[in-house]
Motif scaffolding. Sequence first.
Motif, PDB file in Angstrom:
ATOM      1  N   ILE A   1       1.174  -7.203   4.897  1.00 21.07           N
ATOM      2  CA  ILE A   1       0.752  -6.411   4.674  1.00 21.07           C
ATOM      3  C   ILE A   1       2.021  -5.283   4.829  1.00 21.07           C
ATOM      4  O   ILE A   1       1.997  -4.847   5.798  1.00 21.07           O
TER       5      ILE A   1
ATOM      6  N   ILE B   1      -5.903   0.761   3.955  1.00 18.52           N
ATOM      7  CA  ILE B   1      -5.705  -0.870   4.827  1.00 18.52           C
ATOM      8  C   ILE B   1      -6.516  -1.829   5.770  1.00 18.52           C
ATOM      9  O   ILE B   1      -6.472  -2.877   5.519  1.00 18.52           O
TER      10      ILE B   1
ATOM     11  N   CYS C   1      -6.139   7.108   3.560  1.00 18.64           N
ATOM     12  CA  CYS C   1      -5.206   5.324   4.108  1.00 18.64           C
ATOM     13  C   CYS C   1      -5.364   4.374   4.344  1.00 18.64           C
ATOM     14  O   CYS C   1      -5.568   3.189   4.680  1.00 18.64           O
ATOM     15  N   ARG C   2      -5.852   5.240   5.834  1.00 20.26           N
ATOM     16  CA  ARG C   2      -6.218   4.057   7.074  1.00 20.26           C
ATOM     17  C   ARG C   2      -7.975   3.167   7.340  1.00 20.26           C
ATOM     18  O   ARG C   2      -7.585   2.176   7.346  1.00 20.26           O
TER      19      ARG C   2
ATOM     20  N   LYS D   1      -7.307  -5.571   4.519  1.00 18.91           N
ATOM     21  CA  LYS D   1      -7.002  -6.614   5.130  1.00 18.91           C
ATOM     22  C   LYS D   1      -7.952  -8.166   5.585  1.00 18.91           C
ATOM     23  O   LYS D   1      -8.475  -8.791   5.341  1.00 18.91           O
TER      24      LYS D   1
ATOM     25  N   VAL E   1       1.115  -1.604   0.066  1.00 25.68           N
ATOM     26  CA  VAL E   1       0.154   0.208  -0.197  1.00 25.68           C
ATOM     27  C   VAL E   1       0.630   1.873   0.115  1.00 25.68           C
ATOM     28  O   VAL E   1       1.870   1.821   0.757  1.00 25.68           O
TER      29      VAL E   1
ATOM     30  N   VAL F   1      -1.443  -4.823   9.688  1.00 31.71           N
ATOM     31  CA  VAL F   1       0.162  -3.604   9.382  1.00 31.71           C
ATOM     32  C   VAL F   1       0.870  -4.430   9.731  1.00 31.71           C
ATOM     33  O   VAL F   1       0.935  -5.033  10.665  1.00 31.71           O
TER      34      VAL F   1
ATOM     35  N   VAL G   1       3.320  -1.296   4.098  1.00 33.80           N
ATOM     36  CA  VAL G   1       2.631   0.057   3.927  1.00 33.80           C
ATOM     37  C   VAL G   1       3.783   1.064   3.609  1.00 33.80           C
ATOM     38  O   VAL G   1       4.809   1.433   4.655  1.00 33.80           O
TER      39      VAL G   1
ATOM     40  N   THR H   1       1.272   5.188   0.148  1.00 33.60           N
ATOM     41  CA  THR H   1       0.426   6.109   0.508  1.00 33.60           C
ATOM     42  C   THR H   1       0.539   7.445   0.278  1.00 33.60           C
ATOM     43  O   THR H   1       1.225   7.792  -0.050  1.00 33.60           O
TER      44      THR H   1
END
Length: 447
Positions: free
Chosen positions: A81, A69, A65-66, A73, A52, A101, A83, A54
């Motif tokens: 994952i 993610i 972004c949050r 998931k 990811v 994450v 980031v 961002t």
Amino acid sequence: MIDSSQFETKKAAYYTLGCKLNFAETSAIGKYLQDQGVLRVRRGEKADVCIVNTCSVTELANKKCRSAIRRIKKQHPNAYIIVTGCYAQLNPDDVSKIEGVDLVLGAEQKGNLENYLTFLHQDQSNEVQILSGKSNQIREFSPACSSDDRTRHFLKVQDGCDYYCTYCTIPAARGRSRNGSIASLVEQAKEVARLGGLEIVLTGVNIGDFGRSTGETFLDLIKALDQVEGIARYRISSIEPNLLSDEIIDFCASSKRFAPHFHIPLQSGSDAVLKLMHRRYDTALFRERVEHIKRVMPNCFIGIDVIVGTRGETPEYFEECYEFLKSLPFSALHVFSYSERPGTAALKIPYIVDPREKHRRSERLLSLSESKLEHFMSSATDISHKVLWENASTHDGLMEGYTENYLRCAAPYRKEALGNIELFTPTSFDSEHMLLVDDSARMILSK
């Protein structure tokens, strides 16, 4: 030496938030992993790893972004994952606390993914790793060129920024200005041509500042790229007005391949606000640049970035901005509402604009942009344009493409036209600012 055979059964999914520079970098990461044997996940498949990339240009970007993610998931519950990107560089601890994450990579580490490939064959633990340094430790220029689109590619030519505008976190997220060499970028452009790409967009954080690493200039770069056979057109993604010299404008006007299309960040049409922002130009210079472009390229598309509601923008200063923009021959505005960013110097400016007032100002500028764009599009009808047909439209029966001056077009679908440049004479445009070639396209859109 990496043994790529250990990755042959792995599948990866890639997600990009934010700018075209991020898109190019994600594509470069994907290509590297593919070379190591990691396959791109197909629709409906579960990934072994998700990357990811961002954005953190505003607090809303952080929020997106949050959310992304968490959604990723759920879609890939057993994936590792990773980031990276600006949000990961600026707020690594916050990112590490998001459920799901596993690894947080900063800006310097993002371009060296090969150092962290062991995650693909090691047992996963519940401990989140953070590999990130301070902005003054970001020194490497990592080459990147998107290859996800057969016709348009995004070539990273520069990274980082030495301008410390009071509202901006980019220098902290991306580090100091640096770039690749002209020779290396020309080779990447030649590779795009060999792959059948017809259009390249030059991307970066402050691309007019090109040459900090190599002692070259942006003008040198575009002259060299203009000689690459097989590339039909280049676009300059965004360039600061103080770095957009008359020589650059004049070269683009006479170029074989550089499109009549400029995107120029203004940010405010008030000189007082520009000083508060620590911008490196005034409205007089900005007007001079825009009018010079229009003199040598009358059909050039000029897009302008502007921020509304920044600290210090009094009602009087906003009116100055509005009237200044109204007087310019631009094509469209990109309007952003000011978002307070922790650690920026703008927070020391006492005057704060109410959120409702920000919205009102944004609506006024968007309305102005709409009228300017409609005027520009009206001038584009009944004349011939070179259109690069890129893909099938979301409307069945149509294909879409862009003119050299970045106007979107639609015409009845023809498979043989995709990936090719054709002369196109639109007769009208619709409410979505799409140039139409004839009534058959309009009939399909109206279904």
